[in-house]
Each structure stands twice: as structure tokens, then as C-alpha cells.
Design an enzyme around this catalytic site. Structure first.
Site, PDB file in Angstrom:
ATOM      1  N   ALA A 183       1.219  -1.427   0.045  1.00  0.00           N
ATOM      2  CA  ALA A 183      -0.097  -0.314   0.307  1.00  0.00           C
ATOM      3  C   ALA A 183       0.723   1.058  -0.184  1.00  0.00           C
ATOM      4  O   ALA A 183       0.637   2.359  -1.008  1.00  0.00           O
ATOM      5  CB  ALA A 183      -1.238   0.180   1.092  1.00  0.00           C
ATOM      6  N   ALA A 268       9.923   1.384   0.464  1.00  0.00           N
ATOM      7  CA  ALA A 268       8.943   1.083   0.578  1.00  0.00           C
ATOM      8  C   ALA A 268       8.377  -0.623   1.236  1.00  0.00           C
ATOM      9  O   ALA A 268       8.087  -1.379  -0.003  1.00  0.00           O
ATOM     10  CB  ALA A 268       7.509   1.552  -0.446  1.00  0.00           C
ATOM     11  N   GLY A 270       8.476  -1.964   3.722  1.00  0.00           N
ATOM     12  CA  GLY A 270       7.438  -2.517   4.773  1.00  0.00           C
ATOM     13  C   GLY A 270       8.263  -1.829   6.350  1.00  0.00           C
ATOM     14  O   GLY A 270       8.990  -0.566   6.090  1.00  0.00           O
ATOM     15  N   ASP A 310       1.295  -1.255  15.986  1.00  0.00           N
ATOM     16  CA  ASP A 310       1.990  -2.244  15.214  1.00  0.00           C
ATOM     17  C   ASP A 310       3.285  -2.917  15.687  1.00  0.00           C
ATOM     18  O   ASP A 310       4.293  -3.573  15.079  1.00  0.00           O
ATOM     19  CB  ASP A 310       2.970  -0.940  14.301  1.00  0.00           C
ATOM     20  CG  ASP A 310       2.040  -0.307  13.562  1.00  0.00           C
ATOM     21  OD1 ASP A 310       0.713  -0.490  12.975  1.00  0.00           O
ATOM     22  OD2 ASP A 310       2.723   0.032  12.660  1.00  0.00           O
ATOM     23  N   HIS A 443     -29.445   3.315  -6.792  1.00  0.00           N
ATOM     24  CA  HIS A 443     -29.450   3.402  -8.097  1.00  0.00           C
ATOM     25  C   HIS A 443     -29.426   4.951  -8.089  1.00  0.00           C
ATOM     26  O   HIS A 443     -29.697   6.113  -7.601  1.00  0.00           O
ATOM     27  CB  HIS A 443     -30.545   2.656  -8.544  1.00  0.00           C
ATOM     28  CG  HIS A 443     -30.390   3.120 -10.118  1.00  0.00           C
ATOM     29  ND1 HIS A 443     -28.401   2.413 -10.484  1.00  0.00           N
ATOM     30  CD2 HIS A 443     -30.342   3.675 -11.319  1.00  0.00           C
ATOM     31  CE1 HIS A 443     -29.366   2.977 -12.065  1.00  0.00           C
ATOM     32  NE2 HIS A 443     -29.611   3.412 -12.424  1.00  0.00           N
TER      33      HIS A 443
HETATM   34  C1  LIG Z   1       2.748   5.549   4.775  1.00  0.00           C
HETATM   35  C2  LIG Z   1       1.943   5.176   4.979  1.00  0.00           C
HETATM   36  C3  LIG Z   1       0.944   5.094   5.004  1.00  0.00           C
HETATM   37  C4  LIG Z   1      -0.191   4.308   6.097  1.00  0.00           C
HETATM   38  N1  LIG Z   1      -1.411   4.596   5.706  1.00  0.00           N
HETATM   39  C5  LIG Z   1      -2.221   3.626   6.520  1.00  0.00           C
HETATM   40  C6  LIG Z   1      -3.459   3.902   6.320  1.00  0.00           C
HETATM   41  O1  LIG Z   1      -4.208   4.284   5.050  1.00  0.00           O
HETATM   42  N2  LIG Z   1      -4.617   3.233   6.837  1.00  0.00           N
HETATM   43  C7  LIG Z   1      -3.565   2.378   7.834  1.00  0.00           C
HETATM   44  O2  LIG Z   1      -5.167   2.167   8.843  1.00  0.00           O
HETATM   45  N3  LIG Z   1      -2.867   2.345   7.760  1.00  0.00           N
HETATM   46  C8  LIG Z   1      -2.095   3.248   7.613  1.00  0.00           C
HETATM   47  N4  LIG Z   1      -0.311   3.761   7.842  1.00  0.00           N
HETATM   48  C9  LIG Z   1      -0.648   2.569   8.876  1.00  0.00           C
HETATM   49  C10 LIG Z   1      -0.934   3.187   9.990  1.00  0.00           C
HETATM   50  O3  LIG Z   1      -0.178   4.610  10.186  1.00  0.00           O
HETATM   51  C11 LIG Z   1       0.078   2.353  11.324  1.00  0.00           C
HETATM   52  O4  LIG Z   1      -0.473   1.442  11.554  1.00  0.00           O
HETATM   53  C12 LIG Z   1      -1.022   3.400  12.640  1.00  0.00           C
HETATM   54  O5  LIG Z   1      -0.453   4.431  12.829  1.00  0.00           O
HETATM   55  C13 LIG Z   1       0.261   2.367  13.948  1.00  0.00           C
HETATM   56  O6  LIG Z   1      -0.016   2.807  14.953  1.00  0.00           O
HETATM   57  P1  LIG Z   1      -0.120   2.438  16.519  1.00  0.00           P
HETATM   58  O7  LIG Z   1      -0.671   4.011  17.878  1.00  0.00           O
HETATM   59  O8  LIG Z   1       1.008   1.554  16.489  1.00  0.00           O
HETATM   60  O9  LIG Z   1       1.947   3.424  15.744  1.00  0.00           O
HETATM   61  P2  LIG Z   1       2.006   5.081  15.370  1.00  0.00           P
HETATM   62  O10 LIG Z   1       1.721   5.563  15.045  1.00  0.00           O
HETATM   63  O11 LIG Z   1       3.346   4.410  15.334  1.00  0.00           O
HETATM   64  O12 LIG Z   1       2.596   5.821  16.965  1.00  0.00           O
HETATM   65  C14 LIG Z   1       2.997   5.619  17.707  1.00  0.00           C
HETATM   66  C15 LIG Z   1       3.539   6.952  18.406  1.00  0.00           C
HETATM   67  O13 LIG Z   1       4.528   6.370  19.566  1.00  0.00           O
HETATM   68  C16 LIG Z   1       5.600   7.301  19.666  1.00  0.00           C
HETATM   69  N5  LIG Z   1       6.802   6.611  20.937  1.00  0.00           N
HETATM   70  C17 LIG Z   1       7.682   5.503  20.248  1.00  0.00           C
HETATM   71  N6  LIG Z   1       8.122   5.401  21.421  1.00  0.00           N
HETATM   72  C18 LIG Z   1       8.411   6.360  22.087  1.00  0.00           C
HETATM   73  C19 LIG Z   1       8.610   6.548  23.671  1.00  0.00           C
HETATM   74  N7  LIG Z   1       9.950   5.730  23.674  1.00  0.00           N
HETATM   75  N8  LIG Z   1       8.456   7.387  24.187  1.00  0.00           N
HETATM   76  C20 LIG Z   1       7.273   8.257  24.348  1.00  0.00           C
HETATM   77  N9  LIG Z   1       6.537   8.046  22.567  1.00  0.00           N
HETATM   78  C21 LIG Z   1       6.624   7.363  22.067  1.00  0.00           C
HETATM   79  C22 LIG Z   1       5.627   8.081  17.972  1.00  0.00           C
HETATM   80  O14 LIG Z   1       6.277   9.197  18.456  1.00  0.00           O
HETATM   81  C23 LIG Z   1       4.486   7.860  18.016  1.00  0.00           C
HETATM   82  O15 LIG Z   1       3.572   9.129  18.173  1.00  0.00           O
HETATM   83  C24 LIG Z   1      -0.053   4.129   6.705  1.00  0.00           C
HETATM   84  C25 LIG Z   1       1.644   3.664   6.982  1.00  0.00           C
HETATM   85  C26 LIG Z   1       2.199   4.573   6.456  1.00  0.00           C
HETATM   86  C27 LIG Z   1       4.108   4.922   6.902  1.00  0.00           C
END
Ligand SMILES: Cc1cc2nc3c(=O)[nH]c(=O)nc-3n(C[C@H](O)[C@H](O)[C@H](O)COP(=O)(O)OP(=O)(O)OC[C@H]3O[C@@H](n4cnc5c(N)ncnc54)[C@H](O)[C@@H]3O)c2cc1C
Length: 464
Positions: A183, A268, A270, A310, A443
Site C-alpha cells: 500500500a 517502501a 515495510g 504496530d 441507484h
Molecule cells: C505511508 C503510510 C501510510 C499508511 N496508510 C495507512 C492507511 O491508509 N490506513 C491505515 O489504517 N494505516 C495506514 N498506515 C499504517 C498506520 O499508520 C499504522 O498502522 C498506525 O499508525 C499504527 O499505530 P500505532 O499507534 O501502533 O503507532 P504509531 O502511529 O507509530 O504511533 C506510535 C507513537 O509512539 C511514539 N513513541 C514511540 N516511542 C516512544 C517513546 N519511547 N516514548 C514516547 N513516545 C514514543 C511515537 O512518536 C508515535 O507518536 C500507513 C503507514 C504509513 C507509513
């Protein structure tokens, strides 16, 4: 030391949604974030900033094809920096929205780098170097991921870049190689190609968007080639030379080796989880191949510590991260909850054409031993698609022939990312094909293609 019921580490769509749900459930909650509220999803790639870029590309494409709609538009041009700025402004607005929601829900936001400690504590180091420690009954880790770096594709952030740089380039590249056609790769390939960059996708396996149903991959390849994107499948970038003006990428193909030249290579391929230096080893939290090990309720092996989003084994999607977080705190609050159904998670790609799918592909369903009823309806036979000038693509549905269970739904075409929810809900409610047929679809809409595809599976299609 401040004490909370729940402390969430990381404020992506996993973390902030978890914190809000925890607070709704009456739990005293804090959230720790080192960078920007909203995580990758809202700030650095993910869901919102890329979609803002893609919207600009869509508008540009429309204007350039205005004659197809009987309109004359002259002097169409683009301002690449303004397009990027719009995306950043949208991201900033979304991040402020999260700030507002956290405040509204009375969640304490602690800015700084968090490290989990024994005794259900998090030590936070602020930007000014000061440290503080917070203690909670439940520590939920949601630190997300970053762009994965391959050894033969080291990123220098300038000529060989990851998604984060790809959305904030100051100068539009003339030529770009996109390595990987999931994606993320496909969305950037679409955006840059639409803006006038010459794009080549290099994909290791024998088809693009390889997690999708094979028919979707074939249609995507046709559409992308028609749009001018070059595609090299069964090919691998084995090395890059950044010593000259641009970058030379050595690509191993089935026919031998080729050297491609470009201004930028976008890797890109992963993601890689943010697990190092957050204290997991010290606390004794188990991981496996870069993911935190959790049970159905996102509990790690150490009581009181949880992980979602993630950094766990589920699909790396924002809606999955949010759903896991909600379930995690609902279980903490002693609600009666069911584990998530990982077989019913929609996945979407927001290029033109869009892709949306849920459940098994035809190949997976066959491999699982089902006898199938498969139906397909092309948008070329849809009145709304014809009126909209969006005839590329189709809806494909897969049913179990014996009990009528809706095993999978695969769509490619305009607006399908908004249409897939029908299949998700239908599958959640264990609907059968006949029930979908009896649900009247408006429709003319693109959504009629779902009903027609189901009708095709049951030999009752009208418009084919
Ligand atoms: C280019 C791109 C396009 C995408 N498009 C989509 C989409 O269209 N739809 C979709 O569903 N998903 C999409 N995704 C995936 C989606 O962005 C992730 O699955 C999602 O953001 C995961 O959420 P999360 O809360 O697990 O982590 P993240 O969004 O990564 O957030 C983690 C947070 O933790 C903080 N953090 C990390 N370590 C520390 C620490 N030690 N102390 C304090 N803070 C910390 C980081 O700064 C961050 O703000 C895309 C990803 C990318 C890269």
C-alpha cells in the site's frame, strides 16, 4: 510521583484512542509522547498526510482530464511545495484535534521519551533533559513503527529515502524508483506519477500489491501502466550508488542485471517496530521477531504491562491499533468482551484506482478447502461509474457454496475504500449472499456493484 490507573506509551491511533476509551471508562489516564500527538498515522505518513497528498494528485488529474467531462480548463499547473504544505497543514490540524480530544477527556499528556520500568512505572525524559517518573496500575505500550531499512538499501534520507521523507520533499524528483508495491509504495507511486515524476516500481515477487487477490493485482498493473508507471516485478534492488548527481540502482531481474538511474529511491519495503531502548528487556517483556508477544487481551508475559498496535503481531493498520487498544482497556475495566476477529479486517490502498479488501482471497479460500461461489461485477457495466468516468475496476465476492458464508470481498476502482465497510459488516453479522441480494442498494451508486457481484455468484446478475 503521579499515579494513574492507566498510562499509555505512544500517542498514535493505538495510543490516543486507548487513552480516550480508558478515560470514558472512568480510569485515571495519562499518555506519554516523545514527538507529535497522533503518531505516524496523523503526522508522518500513515493515514492522513498521504491522503492529503493523494487528494492534490486527484484534483490535478481531474483538471488535466477536464475535456473528458466536456470542460475546458487552461493553464493548469502545480506548485509542489504548496501541495506538500497543504498536507503538513492537514496533519498539524489533525494533531491539534487529538490534543483537544485528550484534554476534553481529562487525560494528562506528558511530552518526552518514555522508558518502561519495573513496578509498572514509566520514566519520561523531556526535551530539556529533565526526567520524571509516573506510576500506573496498567502500562499500555503503543510505540509503533518506522520505515524498515534493508541492508542493500541503506537510507541516507536524501537520495535513498523512507516514507517520512517522501511526504516532505522540498523538490519534486524528475525520476523516482519505488522499491516495494504494498500500500505505501503504490500510494507514493501514484502521487508522484500524477505530479509528473517518472516512476518505476520494483517489486520482488511476481505481481504488484501481492497481498491482494490476484485479479486485483492484474487490474492494478493494467491501470498503473496506463497511467505511465513502469513496473518491474520478480525484480530486486541489490545495491545503490549515490556517489554521482542522482542515484544508480542495480536491479536483478529474471533476465539479468539492469542499472536504473533516478533522483530518488523510495524504500517502501515495510516497517520495523520501535522496541529498542524502551525498557522491555529490563522489565522482562517477551518479544518475538521484533514484535511484543501478547495474548487475546494484549497482556504481555509481565502482569500489568500490555502492548497494542504496530508493535504486536496483527496487521499494521491504524484501525487495528485502535480496535486493539479499545479492547485492551475494556478488558482492564472488566467488561465482557470478545477477542478481535483478525479474519475480518479491511485493508485499503488509496491510489487511483483504490483497492479495498476483506477476508480470504480466492486462492486462500480454495486452499482452505472450501467449495466456492465466486461473483464479479466490472465497473464498466455500472451506470454510476460510466457517468463518473471511472470505469476501471470491479467488485469480486467469494462465498462458501455449502452454507453461503461470505468468505471474502475484493474491490478495485473509484471510491471502493468507502464501500468495503458493507462487506465487513455483512461478514460480522454472518450474512449470506441471498440476504445481500435482498438488501436494496441505491441507484445509481458504485455500491450497486457489490449487489451485482453477489448476484453474479448466484447466477442472478442483471446488468451483465
Ligand atoms: C505511508 C503510510 C501510510 C499508511 N496508510 C495507512 C492507511 O491508509 N490506513 C491505515 O489504517 N494505516 C495506514 N498506515 C499504517 C498506520 O499508520 C499504522 O498502522 C498506525 O499508525 C499504527 O499505530 P500505532 O499507534 O501502533 O503507532 P504509531 O502511529 O507509530 O504511533 C506510535 C507513537 O509512539 C511514539 N513513541 C514511540 N516511542 C516512544 C517513546 N519511547 N516514548 C514516547 N513516545 C514514543 C511515537 O512518536 C508515535 O507518536 C500507513 C503507514 C504509513 C507509513
Amino acid at each position: 510521583m503521579s499515579k494513574y490507573d492507566v498510562i499509555v506509551l505512544g500517542s498514535g491511533p493505538g495510543g490516543y484512542v486507548t487513552a480516550i476509551r480508558a478515560s470514558q471508562l472512568g480510569l485515571k489516564t495519562a499518555i506519554v509522547e516523545k514527538e507529535s500527538l497522533g503518531g505516524v498515522c496523523l503526522n508522518w505518513g500513515g493515514c492522513i498526510p498521504t491522503k492529503a497528498l493523494i487528494k492534490s494528485a486527484d484534483v490535478f488529474n481531474y483538471l488535466n482530464h477536464a475535456e473528458d467531462y466536456g470542460l475546458k480548463v487552461t493553464g493548469v499547473d502545480k506548485d509542489f511545495n504548496a501541495v506538500v504544505k497543504r498536507s503538513r497543514d492537514v496533519a498539524d490540524g489533525m494533531s491539534k484535534g487529538v490534543q483537544f480530544l485528550l484534554k476534553k477527556n481529562k487525560i494528562d499528556v506528558i511530552m518526552g521519551y518514555g522508558t518502561v520500568k519495573k513496578g509498572k512505572k514509566i520514566e519520561v525524559k523531556a526535551d530539556d533533559g529533565s526526567t520524571s517518573t509516573v506510576e500506573g496500575n496498567h502500562i499500555i505500550i503503543a510505540t509503533g513503527a518506522k520505515s524498515r531499512v534493508l541492508p542493500n538499501l541503506p537510507q541516507d534520507g536524501k537520495k535513498v529515502i523512507g516514507y517520512r521523507e517522501a511526504m516532505t520533499l522540498e523538490k519534486q524528483p524528475k525520476k523516482m524508483i519505488v522499491v516495494g508495491s504494498g500500500a505505501i509504495g503504490v500510494e507514493f507511486a501514484y502521487f508522484y506519477n500524477s505530479m509528473g515524476t517518472e516512476v518505476t516500481i520494483v517489486e520482488y515477487v511476481d505481481r504488484i500489491v501481492p497481498v491482494e487477490d490476484i485479479d486485483v493485482s492484474k487490474q492494478m498493473e493494467r491501470s498503473f501502466k496506463k497511467a505511465g508507471i513502469k513496473i518491474m516485478t520478480s525484480s530486486e534492488v541489490t545495491g545503490v550508488d549515490t556517489s554521482g548527481n542522482g542515484v544508480k540502482a542495480t536491479v536483478k531481474t529474471k533476465k539479468g542485471e539492469e542499472v536504473l538511474e533516478a533522483d530518488i529511491v523510495l524504500s517502501a519495503v515495510g516497517i520495523e517496530t520501535n522496541l529498542s531502548n524502551i525498557g522491555l528487556e529490563e522489565v522482562g517483556i517477551s518479544t518475538d521477531r521484533g514484535k511484543v508477544l501478547v495474548n487475546d487481551w494484549y497482556q504481555t508475559n509481565i502482569p500489568g504491562y500490555y502492548a497494542i498496535g504496530d508493535i504486536t503481531a496483527g496487521p499494521a493498520l491504524a484501525h487495528v491499533a485502535s480496535a486493539e487498544g479499545i479492547l485492551c482497556v475494556e478488558k482492564i475495566a472488566d467488561m465482557h468482551v470478545e477477542p478481535l476477529d483478525y479474519g475480518n479486517i479491511p485493508g485499503c490502498t488509496y491510489s487511483t484506482p483504490e483497492i479495498a479488501s476483506v477476508g480470504m482471497t480466492e486462492a486462500q479460500a480454495k486452499e482452505a478447502g472450501y467449495e466456492l461461489k465466486v461473483g464479479k461485477f466490472p465497473f464498466s457495466a455500472s451506470g454510476k461509474a460510466s457517468a463518473s468516468g471511472a470505469k476501471d475496476g470491479f467488485v469480486k465476492v467469494i462465498f462458501d457454496a455449502k452454507y453461503g458464508e461470505w468468505l471474502g470481498c475484493h474491490m478495485i476502482g473509484a471510491g471502493v475504500t468507502d464501500m468495503i465497510a458493507e462487506a465487513v459488516l455483512g461478514r460480522k453479522l454472518e450474512t449470506t449472499g441471498h440476504e445481500v441480494l435482498k438488501a436494496i442498494h441505491p441507484h445509481p451508486t458504485m455500491s450497486e456493484a457489490v449487489m451485482e457481484a453477489v448476484a453474479d455468484a448466484y447466477g442472478e446478475v442483471i446488468h451483465l
